[in-house]
Design an enzyme around this catalytic site. Sequence first.
Site, PDB file in Angstrom:
ATOM      1  N   GLU A 125       0.854  -1.185   0.000  1.00  0.00           N
ATOM      2  CA  GLU A 125       0.000   0.000   0.000  1.00  0.00           C
ATOM      3  C   GLU A 125       0.897   1.244   0.000  1.00  0.00           C
ATOM      4  O   GLU A 125       1.874   1.280   0.746  1.00  0.00           O
ATOM      5  CB  GLU A 125      -0.898   0.042   1.239  1.00  0.00           C
ATOM      6  CG  GLU A 125      -1.899   1.189   1.136  1.00  0.00           C
ATOM      7  CD  GLU A 125      -2.916   1.213   2.298  1.00  0.00           C
ATOM      8  OE1 GLU A 125      -2.792   0.422   3.239  1.00  0.00           O
ATOM      9  OE2 GLU A 125      -3.816   2.048   2.234  1.00  0.00           O
ATOM     10  N   GLY A 265       2.812   2.291  10.856  1.00  0.00           N
ATOM     11  CA  GLY A 265       2.483   1.502  12.049  1.00  0.00           C
ATOM     12  C   GLY A 265       2.315   0.023  11.749  1.00  0.00           C
ATOM     13  O   GLY A 265       2.929  -0.823  12.388  1.00  0.00           O
ATOM     14  N   ALA A 266       1.478  -0.272  10.789  1.00  0.00           N
ATOM     15  CA  ALA A 266       1.212  -1.662  10.458  1.00  0.00           C
ATOM     16  C   ALA A 266       0.398  -1.715   9.170  1.00  0.00           C
ATOM     17  O   ALA A 266      -0.107  -0.698   8.717  1.00  0.00           O
ATOM     18  CB  ALA A 266       0.428  -2.346  11.573  1.00  0.00           C
ATOM     19  N   MET A 267       0.279  -2.932   8.615  1.00  0.00           N
ATOM     20  CA  MET A 267      -0.393  -3.066   7.317  1.00  0.00           C
ATOM     21  C   MET A 267      -1.279  -4.302   7.292  1.00  0.00           C
ATOM     22  O   MET A 267      -0.857  -5.391   7.662  1.00  0.00           O
ATOM     23  CB  MET A 267       0.684  -3.108   6.218  1.00  0.00           C
ATOM     24  CG  MET A 267       0.135  -3.198   4.829  1.00  0.00           C
ATOM     25  SD  MET A 267      -0.881  -1.741   4.419  1.00  0.00           S
ATOM     26  CE  MET A 267      -2.083  -2.502   3.338  1.00  0.00           C
ATOM     27  N   GLU A 268      -2.499  -4.095   6.786  1.00  0.00           N
ATOM     28  CA  GLU A 268      -3.574  -5.088   6.882  1.00  0.00           C
ATOM     29  C   GLU A 268      -3.613  -6.105   5.759  1.00  0.00           C
ATOM     30  O   GLU A 268      -4.684  -6.631   5.437  1.00  0.00           O
ATOM     31  CB  GLU A 268      -4.904  -4.340   6.925  1.00  0.00           C
ATOM     32  CG  GLU A 268      -5.329  -3.653   5.592  1.00  0.00           C
ATOM     33  CD  GLU A 268      -4.961  -2.182   5.479  1.00  0.00           C
ATOM     34  OE1 GLU A 268      -4.014  -1.747   6.164  1.00  0.00           O
ATOM     35  OE2 GLU A 268      -5.619  -1.476   4.690  1.00  0.00           O
ATOM     36  N   ASN A 269      -2.482  -6.438   5.133  1.00  0.00           N
ATOM     37  CA  ASN A 269      -2.477  -7.384   4.017  1.00  0.00           C
ATOM     38  C   ASN A 269      -3.350  -8.608   4.298  1.00  0.00           C
ATOM     39  O   ASN A 269      -3.345  -9.125   5.405  1.00  0.00           O
ATOM     40  CB  ASN A 269      -1.053  -7.864   3.756  1.00  0.00           C
ATOM     41  CG  ASN A 269      -0.053  -6.745   3.839  1.00  0.00           C
ATOM     42  OD1 ASN A 269      -0.122  -5.814   3.069  1.00  0.00           O
ATOM     43  ND2 ASN A 269       0.831  -6.813   4.813  1.00  0.00           N
ATOM     44  N   GLU A 302      -5.739  -3.221  12.427  1.00  0.00           N
ATOM     45  CA  GLU A 302      -5.392  -4.020  11.239  1.00  0.00           C
ATOM     46  C   GLU A 302      -6.347  -5.197  11.095  1.00  0.00           C
ATOM     47  O   GLU A 302      -6.780  -5.524   9.988  1.00  0.00           O
ATOM     48  CB  GLU A 302      -3.946  -4.511  11.305  1.00  0.00           C
ATOM     49  CG  GLU A 302      -2.898  -3.422  11.493  1.00  0.00           C
ATOM     50  CD  GLU A 302      -3.046  -2.225  10.571  1.00  0.00           C
ATOM     51  OE1 GLU A 302      -3.512  -2.402   9.431  1.00  0.00           O
ATOM     52  OE2 GLU A 302      -2.715  -1.096  10.996  1.00  0.00           O
ATOM     53  N   GLU A 324     -10.009   3.889   6.152  1.00  0.00           N
ATOM     54  CA  GLU A 324      -9.221   4.310   7.321  1.00  0.00           C
ATOM     55  C   GLU A 324     -10.067   4.998   8.390  1.00  0.00           C
ATOM     56  O   GLU A 324      -9.937   4.694   9.573  1.00  0.00           O
ATOM     57  CB  GLU A 324      -8.052   5.196   6.883  1.00  0.00           C
ATOM     58  CG  GLU A 324      -7.018   4.467   6.012  1.00  0.00           C
ATOM     59  CD  GLU A 324      -6.442   3.208   6.648  1.00  0.00           C
ATOM     60  OE1 GLU A 324      -6.639   2.986   7.859  1.00  0.00           O
ATOM     61  OE2 GLU A 324      -5.796   2.424   5.918  1.00  0.00           O
TER      62      GLU A 324
HETATM   63  N1  TRP Z   1      -3.172   0.834   5.665  1.00  0.00           N
HETATM   64  C1  TRP Z   1      -2.289   0.981   6.796  1.00  0.00           C
HETATM   65  C2  TRP Z   1      -3.159   1.178   8.011  1.00  0.00           C
HETATM   66  O1  TRP Z   1      -3.662   2.196   8.268  1.00  0.00           O
HETATM   67  C3  TRP Z   1      -1.334   2.092   6.729  1.00  0.00           C
HETATM   68  C4  TRP Z   1      -0.393   2.223   5.586  1.00  0.00           C
HETATM   69  C5  TRP Z   1      -0.571   2.936   4.485  1.00  0.00           C
HETATM   70  C6  TRP Z   1       0.915   1.793   5.524  1.00  0.00           C
HETATM   71  N2  TRP Z   1       0.566   2.985   3.726  1.00  0.00           N
HETATM   72  C7  TRP Z   1       1.486   2.306   4.363  1.00  0.00           C
HETATM   73  C8  TRP Z   1       1.674   1.013   6.355  1.00  0.00           C
HETATM   74  C9  TRP Z   1       2.805   2.105   4.042  1.00  0.00           C
HETATM   75  C10 TRP Z   1       2.976   0.789   6.029  1.00  0.00           C
HETATM   76  C11 TRP Z   1       3.559   1.352   4.883  1.00  0.00           C
HETATM   77  O2  TRP Z   1      -3.454   0.306   8.721  1.00  0.00           O
HETATM   78 ZN    ZN Z   2      -5.709   1.498   8.580  1.00  0.00          ZN
END
Ligand code: TRP
Ligand code: ZN
Length: 872
Positions: A125, A265-269, A302, A324
Amino acid sequence: MRDPDAAPVRLADYRPPAWTVEAVDLVFELDREESEVEAVLALRCDVPGAPLRLDGEALALRWLELDGRRLAVDEFHLTNEGLEVFPAQGLARCRLRSRVGLRPAANTRLEGLYASGRLLLTQCEAEGFRRISFFIDRPDVLARWRTTLRAERARYPVLLAGGNRISERVLEDGRHEAVWENPHPTPCYLFALAAGPMARVSKRLTGADSREIELNVWVEGEDPEPCRYALGAVERALRWDEQRFGRCYDLGVFNVVAAQDFTMGAMENKGLNIFNARYILADERSATDADFLAIESVVGHEYFHNWSGNRVTLRDWFQLSLKEGLTVFRDQEFTADLHSRDLKRIEDVRLLRGRQFAEDAGALAHPVRPAEYREINNFYTLTVYEKGAEIIRMLHTRLGEAAFRAGMDRYFSEHDGRAATLEDFYAAHSAASGVDCRDMLAWYAQAGTPVLAVERHFDAEHGRFELRIEQRPPANVPGAGPLPIPLRFALLDAFGHALPPPAVHDAEAMPGGGLLLRHARHVLRWEGLAAEPLPVLNLGFSAPVRLELAYTALERGRLVREARDGFARWDALQALALEVLLDRAGARPAPAPAEAEAALFAALGALLGDAAAHPAFVAECFVLPDIDTLADAVPVADPLALVAAREALLERLAETHAEALAARFAALEAAAGGGLADAAMAARRLRHALLPLITRRDGGAAARALFAGARGMDERFAALRALLHAGVEGAEAARVRFAAEFADDPLVTDKWIGLVATRPRPEALEAVQALMATPLWLPANPNRVRALLGGFARSNPAAFHRADGAGYRLVAEQVALLDAINPQVAARLLGAFEGLPRWAPAFAGRARAALAPLRQGERSRDVAELLARLPA
Ligand code: TRP
Ligand code: ZN
């Protein structure tokens, strides 16, 4: 690199994709120096005759095959941004096979495939997948994914990707392979893999729909124990989403991986969340209470994306707040339901009013749904996240829980497996509730914070009381129209009892109480009152607005004592403190009377002595408005005058209540030793809010004792902060001991570095520079950059705004260097200048001069876009 000057992307230009990817089959040959990716895309054309264009950046193309035939170099056109495949034009369907080479170890952007420690990880993302393979990289292209990972077994014993693992086997020459399949239609920004030596904690459970689910939380190395708390948080999140939203998990496994190098912070893959290690790793020896709470909240966030973001995804990146804002609202409710609703609201409003209001009033202000962007990464902002969550909260307030839940169910079922817009969301809620709430969309289109100016009138003779409410456009968005505002309020009589709603009004009543204001002016009238009542407006911060309503200091004092809910009491106290601070800074046209300060100190003294008051609530009351909040309250801010005023008030407060502060601190000692129970955390929260005040008077005795006898990181860190920030005897010795003890723990090292960077003294600048000359300075590690420079620029106004301009220059110079390493990190740091248009001329002039050299060199799109929005 793409052209920073290229035309912006516009919401108005949205067109559905001409080609779509129905299925993807990826094969990775993983290696940190040189990885290879083979992709087979099953493509379908929906606009006959449209050219087939794929996105791709920084990819070493080895070859291309279309429907089984190798393409010659003149059959496609390759640029810095992608690829056009000529012979595909005119086909209804085709299979495109490509092979590319990647260099993960050299990837310091941490976008696409990159190395962190001994791990290989991905971050896609918003537009990172195009750095892994040629693809139609947009969120409305939803495919089915199959991912095969191959790597040397010794170096990469664990091979994870999104979805369920369907096979695993050993290959020749010490290699092995794992195949993963994600059956849910998923856009490429949710693709993920993780490979390397990892250990996990694990739990099996049965979902509310009887699905057997394995939860795993992974970390590099052999010791997974620091993942234990995060695993518990995953389980709590899963159960909460089942109960509160009726949403079940939809795969057989949910994997979470902690990464030491991570931009956000983190990523919801899908099925494989990747986290900044700071939001996973925690035990009582190395994590503070705030760390534990942040972990639970981010894990929840996430996890909740699996429905709000993944099952229903975005049509385009302009809709970002659809996932978001909604998911922040969901994680806020999760925390409120699990812990204290009042406290959670206080924390969220503090962030919103301090930081989001400032963002929305500054040079980088933008609507929650901007009309255009150059770099979407620049729009992962407090406005999109926190203001976006407030809009969802307003909808919830307006509809009530039951209708809101019905609207959510309808939204999820209507759009499951599809890409949606904000219009879709509000249409689903309108249809489910029978209330046309599409007028809320206006909140997404307009930047700035609306003002509610309220006048009260009491006609004693007739016992008539009126509130005359005027909605004014934000100062920086003149001419903006009135927005729908759900206003909750109460009227207190002389005994502190709440009066019934107004007899006469021209607004719409909301099911859960309060009124929906739709016009620029409203009048609410009460009749038959014996005495003038005391109104409390915007209860629970029911709308994200600036409220202008004049109170006397006495009235504010009454509100602190008598308002019904914790939030309103805290809010009244903050307003009183704000008035006193602005007066002290000379930032008020009319000086606040002496009784304002007296009322503030009396209120705080009463809270201190009230053994029945919840300690965490009292702690929040002792956190006075920060500089961002103060600066936001005045048209032109002199940051150093505000810092000095705050310092002086804290000094007076410490002096006035010296004995009571020490007594309450001591009285809570036993309760503070109770581990991670909410009551123990609350006791620590109050003790640690009081400690800096106590340290102003006792030369550091209490803080040194706490440091020496600390029962965990929360106490150790609070003690170290008090010592270092006051610069008292023993501070440096404590820092050296702390640093040595945790030298091999990067997250704890970030903590003490953050304290050095935020010491509220101008000399913190030299301390930051000194650290940058040691091996502790890791410019490629986002956490370290944030601890040192982010802390300095965002949380140390005394040093950042230094009168010689050196603070501004340091940050501007580092933005230039960091931009070549990780543009997202550089751009975020540059955001520290957003308030520039409202800084007093001397400060603004120095800041512009510091930024001038940045405008010369070649910059990333991220930094270039922000620079263009900052005044030159
Ligand atoms: N989608 C993620 C969240 O809000 C955040 C996010 C967007 C992100 N771009 C990113 C995380 C790039 C890491 C790197 O939960
Ligand atoms: Zn998010």
